[in-house]
Design a protein around this motif. Structure first.
Motif, short mmCIF file in Angstrom:
data_model
loop_
_atom_site.label_atom_id
_atom_site.label_comp_id
_atom_site.label_asym_id
_atom_site.label_seq_id
_atom_site.Cartn_x
_atom_site.Cartn_y
_atom_site.Cartn_z
N ILE A 76 0.84 -1.20 0.00
CA ILE A 76 0.00 0.00 0.00
C ILE A 76 0.88 1.25 0.00
O ILE A 76 0.61 2.21 -0.73
CB ILE A 76 -0.97 -0.01 1.20
N ASP A 77 1.94 1.24 0.81
CA ASP A 77 2.85 2.40 0.87
C ASP A 77 3.54 2.63 -0.48
O ASP A 77 3.70 3.77 -0.92
CB ASP A 77 3.91 2.20 1.96
N ILE A 78 3.96 1.54 -1.13
CA ILE A 78 4.61 1.66 -2.45
C ILE A 78 3.61 2.17 -3.47
O ILE A 78 3.92 3.05 -4.28
CB ILE A 78 5.22 0.31 -2.88
N GLN A 79 2.39 1.64 -3.44
CA GLN A 79 1.36 2.11 -4.37
C GLN A 79 1.11 3.61 -4.17
O GLN A 79 1.04 4.37 -5.14
CB GLN A 79 0.06 1.33 -4.15
N ARG A 80 0.98 4.04 -2.93
CA ARG A 80 0.74 5.45 -2.63
C ARG A 80 1.89 6.31 -3.15
O ARG A 80 1.68 7.34 -3.78
CB ARG A 80 0.58 5.64 -1.12
N GLY A 81 3.13 5.86 -2.90
CA GLY A 81 4.29 6.61 -3.37
C GLY A 81 4.39 6.66 -4.88
O GLY A 81 4.75 7.69 -5.46
N ALA A 82 4.05 5.56 -5.54
CA ALA A 82 4.09 5.53 -7.01
C ALA A 82 3.03 6.45 -7.59
O ALA A 82 3.28 7.17 -8.57
CB ALA A 82 3.88 4.10 -7.51
N LYS A 83 1.86 6.49 -6.99
CA LYS A 83 0.79 7.37 -7.47
C LYS A 83 1.18 8.84 -7.31
O LYS A 83 0.85 9.66 -8.16
CB LYS A 83 -0.52 7.07 -6.76
N LYS A 84 1.87 9.15 -6.22
CA LYS A 84 2.34 10.54 -6.02
C LYS A 84 3.37 10.93 -7.07
O LYS A 84 3.41 12.07 -7.51
CB LYS A 84 2.98 10.70 -4.64
N ARG A 85 4.22 9.99 -7.46
CA ARG A 85 5.32 10.27 -8.38
C ARG A 85 4.95 10.12 -9.86
O ARG A 85 5.68 10.59 -10.72
CB ARG A 85 6.49 9.32 -8.09
N ALA A 86 3.84 9.47 -10.15
CA ALA A 86 3.47 9.17 -11.54
C ALA A 86 3.20 10.47 -12.31
O ALA A 86 2.51 11.36 -11.82
CB ALA A 86 2.24 8.28 -11.59
N PRO A 87 3.75 10.57 -13.54
CA PRO A 87 3.43 11.73 -14.36
C PRO A 87 1.94 11.71 -14.72
O PRO A 87 1.36 10.65 -14.91
CB PRO A 87 4.30 11.54 -15.60
N VAL A 88 1.34 12.89 -14.77
CA VAL A 88 -0.10 12.96 -14.99
C VAL A 88 -0.42 13.76 -16.25
O VAL A 88 0.01 14.91 -16.38
CB VAL A 88 -0.82 13.59 -13.79
N ASP A 89 -1.14 13.12 -17.15
CA ASP A 89 -1.70 13.80 -18.31
C ASP A 89 -3.21 13.81 -18.11
O ASP A 89 -3.81 14.83 -17.81
CB ASP A 89 -1.29 13.08 -19.60
N ARG A 145 -1.81 7.00 -13.28
CA ARG A 145 -1.93 7.03 -11.82
C ARG A 145 -3.04 6.09 -11.36
O ARG A 145 -2.87 5.33 -10.41
CB ARG A 145 -2.23 8.46 -11.36
N ALA A 146 -4.17 6.13 -12.02
CA ALA A 146 -5.31 5.29 -11.64
C ALA A 146 -5.04 3.80 -11.88
O ALA A 146 -5.66 2.94 -11.26
CB ALA A 146 -6.56 5.72 -12.39
N SER A 147 -4.11 3.49 -12.78
CA SER A 147 -3.86 2.10 -13.14
C SER A 147 -2.88 1.40 -12.20
O SER A 147 -2.64 0.20 -12.34
CB SER A 147 -3.31 2.02 -14.57
N ILE A 148 -2.30 2.10 -11.26
CA ILE A 148 -1.31 1.50 -10.35
C ILE A 148 -2.07 0.70 -9.29
O ILE A 148 -2.78 1.26 -8.47
CB ILE A 148 -0.41 2.58 -9.73
N VAL A 149 -1.90 -0.62 -9.36
CA VAL A 149 -2.66 -1.52 -8.50
C VAL A 149 -1.73 -2.48 -7.75
O VAL A 149 -0.56 -2.61 -8.08
CB VAL A 149 -3.69 -2.33 -9.31
#
Length: 149
Positions: free
Chosen positions: A40-53, A58-62
């Motif tokens: 969960i912590d890794i998912q949260r961190g990846a979503k924060k760092r993911a580039p957003v268009d 970001r939504a696909s990180i599961v």
């Protein structure tokens, strides 16, 4: 010649085995909980760092759990997620995949605009930095968990 016999009688063996089984179940549960929390912590961190268009990446990180909750995989199944993480063309940084060194053209899927002589996209790592941010704490906590065995 007669071989000497040694008779050993152990008292409380059943209780000892039972205690080990209880401890093993408890450690397994605690390990699965720690793996889940770190995923969960890794998912949260990846979503924060993911580039957003448009937010699709970001939504696909599961999180995908396996091995009875003792392991988890965090990532995205979007085809372009790896390109965002590792870059493309002259900027590609994946250790096993050399980037294309010659320019190419393509039609942008969202805008319909032609990109001529495109040389690549710089990496925008989001997943591995999230993993690295949690690695040390996970190893420390798993070591503490199993010290009591």
């Amino acid at each position: 010649m007669v071989k000497p016999r040694l008779n050993v009688q152990m008292k409380g063996l059943d209780k000892t085995i039972e205690r080990f089984e209880i401890l093993a179940k408890k450690k397994k549960k605690e390990t699965a909980e720690l793996v889940n929390q770190k995923a969960i912590d890794i998912q949260r961190g990846a979503k924060k760092r993911a580039p957003v268009d448009d937010g699709a990446l970001r939504a696909s990180i599961v999180i995908e759990k396996f091995q009875n909750g003792m392991a988890a995989r965090v990532g995205s199944r979007l085809p372009y997620a790896a390109y965002q993480e590792w870059g493309t063309g002259i900027y590609a940084q994946h250790p096993d995949i050399p980037g294309r060194k010659t320019p190419w053209s393509f039609k942008h899927p969202k805008t319909g605009e032609w990109w001529i002589n495109f040389r690549g996209a710089k990496p925008q790592p989001f997943l591995f930095p999230a993993f690295e941010a949690e690695r040390e704490d996970f190893l420390k906590r798993i070591e503490e968990l199993y010290k009591t065995l």
